[in-house]
Motif scaffolding. Structure first.
Motif, short mmCIF file in Angstrom:
data_model
loop_
_atom_site.label_atom_id
_atom_site.label_comp_id
_atom_site.label_asym_id
_atom_site.label_seq_id
_atom_site.Cartn_x
_atom_site.Cartn_y
_atom_site.Cartn_z
N ASP A 1 12.86 11.06 10.23
CA ASP A 1 12.13 11.57 9.07
C ASP A 1 11.47 10.42 8.30
O ASP A 1 12.00 9.31 8.23
CB ASP A 1 13.09 12.32 8.14
CG ASP A 1 12.34 13.13 7.09
OD1 ASP A 1 11.84 14.22 7.43
OD2 ASP A 1 12.25 12.65 5.94
N GLU A 2 10.29 10.69 7.72
CA GLU A 2 9.56 9.67 6.99
C GLU A 2 10.22 9.32 5.65
O GLU A 2 10.02 8.23 5.12
CB GLU A 2 8.12 10.12 6.74
CG GLU A 2 7.29 10.24 8.02
CD GLU A 2 5.87 10.68 7.72
OE1 GLU A 2 5.62 11.07 6.54
OE2 GLU A 2 5.03 10.63 8.62
N ASN A 3 10.98 10.25 5.09
CA ASN A 3 11.61 10.03 3.79
C ASN A 3 13.10 10.36 3.85
O ASN A 3 13.56 11.34 3.28
CB ASN A 3 10.93 10.90 2.72
CG ASN A 3 9.47 10.56 2.56
OD1 ASN A 3 9.11 9.50 2.08
ND2 ASN A 3 8.60 11.48 2.98
N PRO A 4 13.87 9.56 4.59
CA PRO A 4 15.31 9.85 4.73
C PRO A 4 16.04 9.66 3.41
O PRO A 4 15.68 8.80 2.60
CB PRO A 4 15.77 8.82 5.76
CG PRO A 4 14.82 7.68 5.61
CD PRO A 4 13.50 8.31 5.27
N TRP B 1 18.64 6.78 -2.32
CA TRP B 1 17.42 7.58 -2.50
C TRP B 1 17.20 7.90 -3.98
O TRP B 1 16.08 7.77 -4.50
CB TRP B 1 17.53 8.88 -1.70
CG TRP B 1 16.30 9.74 -1.84
CD1 TRP B 1 15.18 9.72 -1.05
CD2 TRP B 1 16.07 10.74 -2.84
NE1 TRP B 1 14.27 10.65 -1.50
CE2 TRP B 1 14.78 11.29 -2.59
CE3 TRP B 1 16.81 11.24 -3.91
CZ2 TRP B 1 14.24 12.30 -3.38
CZ3 TRP B 1 16.27 12.23 -4.70
CH2 TRP B 1 15.00 12.77 -4.44
N MET B 2 18.26 8.32 -4.67
CA MET B 2 18.13 8.66 -6.08
C MET B 2 17.75 7.45 -6.93
O MET B 2 16.98 7.57 -7.90
CB MET B 2 19.44 9.28 -6.60
CG MET B 2 19.73 10.65 -6.04
SD MET B 2 21.10 11.50 -6.90
CE MET B 2 22.47 10.45 -6.44
N ALA B 3 18.28 6.27 -6.57
CA ALA B 3 17.95 5.06 -7.33
C ALA B 3 16.48 4.71 -7.21
O ALA B 3 15.84 4.30 -8.18
CB ALA B 3 18.82 3.90 -6.84
N SER C 1 9.63 5.13 -7.13
CA SER C 1 8.55 5.76 -6.35
C SER C 1 8.84 7.25 -6.24
O SER C 1 9.99 7.66 -6.12
CB SER C 1 8.45 5.13 -4.96
OG SER C 1 9.67 5.26 -4.26
N ALA C 2 7.79 8.05 -6.28
CA ALA C 2 7.92 9.51 -6.28
C ALA C 2 8.17 10.00 -4.86
O ALA C 2 7.28 10.58 -4.21
CB ALA C 2 6.67 10.16 -6.87
N ARG C 3 9.36 9.78 -4.38
CA ARG C 3 9.70 10.17 -3.02
C ARG C 3 10.07 11.64 -2.97
O ARG C 3 10.89 12.10 -3.76
CB ARG C 3 10.87 9.32 -2.50
CG ARG C 3 10.52 7.85 -2.38
CD ARG C 3 11.74 6.99 -2.13
NE ARG C 3 11.34 5.59 -1.96
CZ ARG C 3 11.34 4.95 -0.80
NH1 ARG C 3 11.74 5.58 0.29
NH2 ARG C 3 10.94 3.70 -0.72
N PRO C 4 9.52 12.39 -2.02
CA PRO C 4 9.87 13.81 -1.92
C PRO C 4 11.30 14.00 -1.45
O PRO C 4 11.84 13.17 -0.71
CB PRO C 4 8.87 14.35 -0.89
CG PRO C 4 8.49 13.15 -0.07
CD PRO C 4 8.52 11.99 -1.01
N MET C 5 11.91 15.08 -1.90
CA MET C 5 13.28 15.39 -1.48
C MET C 5 13.31 15.88 -0.04
O MET C 5 12.55 16.76 0.34
CB MET C 5 13.89 16.44 -2.41
CG MET C 5 15.22 17.02 -1.92
SD MET C 5 16.50 15.76 -1.63
CE MET C 5 16.97 15.36 -3.29
N GLY D 1 0.81 -1.20 0.00
CA GLY D 1 0.00 0.00 0.00
C GLY D 1 0.83 1.24 0.00
O GLY D 1 2.04 1.22 0.06
N SER D 2 0.14 2.36 -0.07
CA SER D 2 0.83 3.64 -0.14
C SER D 2 1.31 4.05 1.22
O SER D 2 0.67 3.81 2.24
CB SER D 2 -0.13 4.71 -0.70
OG SER D 2 -0.56 4.37 -1.99
N GLU D 3 2.48 4.66 1.24
CA GLU D 3 3.03 5.21 2.46
C GLU D 3 2.86 6.72 2.41
O GLU D 3 2.73 7.30 1.34
CB GLU D 3 4.51 4.85 2.58
CG GLU D 3 4.74 3.38 2.68
CD GLU D 3 6.21 3.07 2.70
OE1 GLU D 3 6.56 1.89 2.71
OE2 GLU D 3 6.99 4.03 2.71
N PRO D 4 2.87 7.40 3.56
CA PRO D 4 2.72 8.85 3.54
C PRO D 4 3.80 9.50 2.70
O PRO D 4 4.98 9.28 2.91
CB PRO D 4 2.87 9.22 5.04
CG PRO D 4 2.50 7.98 5.77
CD PRO D 4 2.94 6.85 4.90
N GLY D 5 3.37 10.29 1.76
CA GLY D 5 4.32 11.03 0.94
C GLY D 5 5.00 10.20 -0.11
O GLY D 5 5.91 10.67 -0.76
#
Length: 560
Positions: free
Chosen positions: A303-306, A119-121, A245-249, A23-27
Motif C-alpha cells: 500500500d502507498e500509505n501504510p 502514522w498518527m504522529a 502531512s495529510a496522509r489518508p487513512m 516533492g509531493s507523493e501520491p495521496g
C-alpha cells in the motif's frame, strides 16, 4: 555548523542513509510545519523536528521529568491492576473470570493502538498527539476509578488502553529530539529507568492500595500525574511541533490490524485460562490472528500509505535490535511473572515480602543508567549488550541450581540485585543499535513498532512461562508420586516422622501430597530458568550480526 548538528542535532543524511524524496507523493500533501530553509520556505528534508535548537538547563530537566513520568505512569498502569482483580471483582459483583477482562480489555486496545502511533504522529504531529493522549488517558483513568459496574470499567479500560498507545513511543522520540546530540545517550538511559522500574512497582503499589484503600485509587493516582505531565509538556514544547502531512487513512490496513493483533492479544490473555487449543474459542481466535496478520503484512508492504512502516525492517540494525529486545523481554517478563508466583504459592511469602524480594532488581539500574548514558558514545553498544546478556544468563543459571525447597529470602534478593546489572545494560544499547541507521523522520514509527514488539513479546512470555510451569509440574508430580508406595522405606520413614509429630494418617498423606506438588513446581521453575539462561546466551551470538557505528551511537544517530 556540521551537517550532523543541523536540525536540532538530528541525524544527517550522510550518516543515516539516502535522503527522503522531495516533492509531493501520491495521496500525500506537502509537509506542514515551522521548519523552512532560508531561501524558499521549503520544509527541511533531513528532520521532522525542524530547525529547533536542543533544550538546555532547567527546561531540559523539566522536559525529561515530564516525558519520563508519562512513560512510567503508562507502564505502571498496565501492571498495577493485576493484583487487584479479586478485590475489584468482589466489589463490582463479578466473578474472578469476568474480572480478568479488566486486564484483557486494556492490553488488547493498547496492542492495536501502539503500531499505528507512527502514522498518527505524521498526520497530527508528535507534540499534539502526545499531549492529547496524556489528557485522554487521564480522563479514562478517572472514569475507571468511578466505575460502578464491570461493564463501565471494561469500556473505560478499552479507552484507556487505546489512548495510552502513543504515550511511550512519543515520550522517547520527543525526549531524543530535544536533547543535544552528544547527550542523547544520557536521555535514553534516563528514559530506560522508567521502563525498568515501573513493572516492579506496579504490583507492589496495586497490592498496597487494594489492601488499605478503595480500589478506585489504583486509577485515581493517574489524574494529578497526568495533569502535571500534560501542562508541563504543553508549556515546554510550545512552538516545537513536528512536521505533518495529510496522509489518508488506510482503512483496510486498520481493519486487518484490529482483527489480527486484537485476536492475537486476546488469545494470549485467555489461552491459559481456557486450556489453549483444547478450547474452540482459542482455536477460532488463533485462526483470526494468523489470517489477519498475514493479510496485514501483505497489504502494508504494497500500500502507498501504510499505517505500519514495515520498511523499517530493511535496516539490519533495526531488525536485529528489535529482535533482541523482543526475545529478551519475552524471557525477562516471563521471569517477572514467575518469581512472585513461585514465592507466594510455594515458599509461603506474602505479597509484600514477595515484592520486597523482587524489588532489588531496580536498584542498580537507577544508579548505573546515568553513568552508562554519560559514557555511551565511547562504548561499542554490542559489547554492552553482550555484557547484559551474560549477566542475565548467569543469574538465571544460578537460580536453576539455588532455588531449592529450603531456599531463603537472601538468595532471592541477591540474585535480583545482581540481575539489575544486566537490566541496566539491556534497553539502552539495544535501542541505540535498533535506531542507529534510521533517519529522524522515522523515529516515531520506529519507537512505536519497537515498543509494540516489546509489549507483544512480554505477553507471549507471560503466557508461555505460566503454561510451561504448570504443565511441567504435572509431569514432575507424576514421577515423584511413583516413589510414594507402601513398599518404599523412605515413604515409611516419612510417614513415621509425620505421625510422631502428631499427624494422623490422612493428614500425613495430605502433607506429603502438598510437598510433592511444591517440589514439582520448584523443579519446573528451575527448568524454565535453565532455558532462560540458554536463550540469553543465544542472543549474544545474534547481536554481533549488527553493524558497529564506531562511537556515533549516542551522538548523531545511534541514540535513537
Amino acid at each position: 555548523m556540521k551537517d550532523s548538528e543541523n536540525n536540532n542535532g538530528a541525524i544527517s543524511p550522510d550518516d543515516a542513509g539516502p535522503p527522503e524524496p522531495t516533492g509531493s507523493e501520491p495521496g500525500v500533501s506537502e509537509p506542514k510545519g515551522p521548519a523552512s530553509d532560508a531561501k524558499g520556505g521549503k520544509p527541511a528534508e533531513a528532520s521532522d523536528y525542524g530547525a529547533f535548537q536542543p533544550m538546555q538547563g532547567s527546561r531540559l530537566a523539566l522536559l525529561t521529568l515530564a516525558l519520563a513520568t508519562a512513560a512510567f505512569m503508562q507502564i505502571l498502569d498496565s501492571t498495577i491492576a493485576n493484583v487487584a482483580i479479586p478485590t475489584i471483582s468482589g466489589n463490582l459483583g463479578a466473578s474472578s473470570t469476568q474480572g480478568t477482562w479488566v486486564i484483557t480489555s486494556f492490553s488488547v486496545a493498547n496492542a492495536i493502538a501502539l503500531p499505528i502511533t507512527g502514522w498518527m504522529a505524521k498526520r497530527f504531529g508528535e507534540v499534539r498527539l502526545f499531549i492529547w493522549s496524556t489528557i485522554l488517558f487521564t480522563i479514562a483513568s478517572f472514569l475507571c476509578g468511578v466505575s460502578t459496574s464491570l461493564g463501565m470499567l471494561v469500556v473505560s479500560r478499552v479507552l484507556q488502553g487505546a489512548v495510552a498507545g502513543p504515550m511511550i513511543p512519543l515520550s522517547l522520540s520527543l525526549l531524543l529530539a530535544n536533547y543535544p546530540a552528544m547527550r542523547r545517550g544520557m536521555a535514553l538511559s534516563l528514559w530506560t529507568m522508567t521502563v525498568i522500574v515501573a513493572p516492579i512497582f506496579g504490583p507492589i503499589v496495586g497490592g498496597y492500595i487494594s489492601d488499605n484503600y478503595q480500589w478506585g485509587w489504583i486509577f485515581f493516582i493517574n489524574v494529578p500525574i497526568g495533569i502535571f505531565v500534560a501542562i508541563l509538556s504543553r508549556v515546554l514544547l510550545k512552538g516545537r511541533e513536528t512536521l505533518t502531512s495529510a496522509r489518508p487513512m488506510n482503512y483496510t490496513g486498520l481493519a486487518l490490524l484490529v482483527i489480527g493483533i486484537g485476536a492475537l492479544q486476546y488469545m494470549l490473555d485467555r489461552g491459559k485460562e481456557l486450556d489453549w487449543f483444547n478450547s474452540n474459542e482459542i482455536i477460532i481466535f488463533a485462526i483470526m490472528a494468523v489470517v489477519g496478520i498475514t493479510f496485514l503484512v501483505a497489504w502494508e508492504m504494497t500500500d502507498e500509505n501504510p499505517i505500519i512502516d514495515l520498511s523499517l525492517f530493511k535496516s539490519r540494525n533495526f531488525s536485529l535490535g528489535v529482535t533482541c529486545i523482543g526475545l529478551g523481554m519475552l524471557v525477562y517478563y516471563g521471569s517477572i511473572i514467575l518469581l512472585p508466583l513461585l514465592l507466594q504459592t510455594h515458599f509461603g511469602y506474602t505479597a509484600s515480602l514477595s515484592g520486597l524480594a523482587s524489588a532489588p532488581v531496580g536498584v542498580l539500574p537507577v544508579l548505573l543508567s546515568p553513568v552508562i548514558g554519560r559514557f555511551a558514545n565511547r562504548i561499542d553498544m554490542r559489547i554492552l549488550a553482550t555484557f547484559s546478556f551474560a549477566i542475565f544468563a548467569a543469574c538465571f543459571h544460578a537460580r536453576a541450581f539455588l532455588f531449592t525447597p529450603d531456599m531463603n529470602m537472601g538468595i532471592v534478593a541477591l540474585l535480583q540485585f545482581l540481575q539489575g546489572i544486566g537490566v541496566a545494560c539491556f534497553f539502552m544499547p539495544l535501542n541505540s543499535i535498533a535506531y542507529s541507521e534510521l533517519r529522524p523522520n522515522q523515529l516515531a514509527a520506529a519507537a512505536s513498532l519497537s515498543n509494540f514488539i516489546r509489549m507483544l513479546c512480554a505477553s507471549i512470555g507471560a503466557s508461555i512461562t505460566t503454561t510451561f510451569w504448570e504443565r511441567r509440574e504435572a509431569l514432575h508430580h507424576t514421577r515423584l508420586t511413583e516413589f510414594i508406595n507402601p513398599f518404599s522405606q523412605a515413604t515409611s520413614e516419612a510417614y513415621q516422622r509425620l505421625m510422631n509429630l502428631g499427624y494422623t494418617q490422612d493428614q500425613a498423606q495430605a502433607k506429603l501430597a502438598r510437598e510433592i506438588t511444591r517440589q514439582g513446581f520448584i523443579m519446573s521453575a528451575n527448568e524454565l530458568y535453565w532455558l532462560f539462561s540458554i536463550l540469553f546466551l543465544c542472543l549474544i551470538f545474534v547481536i554481533w550480526f549488527s553493524r558497529h557505528k564506531s562511537g556515533q551511537v549516542a551522538t548523531s544517530d545511534g541514540a535513537h
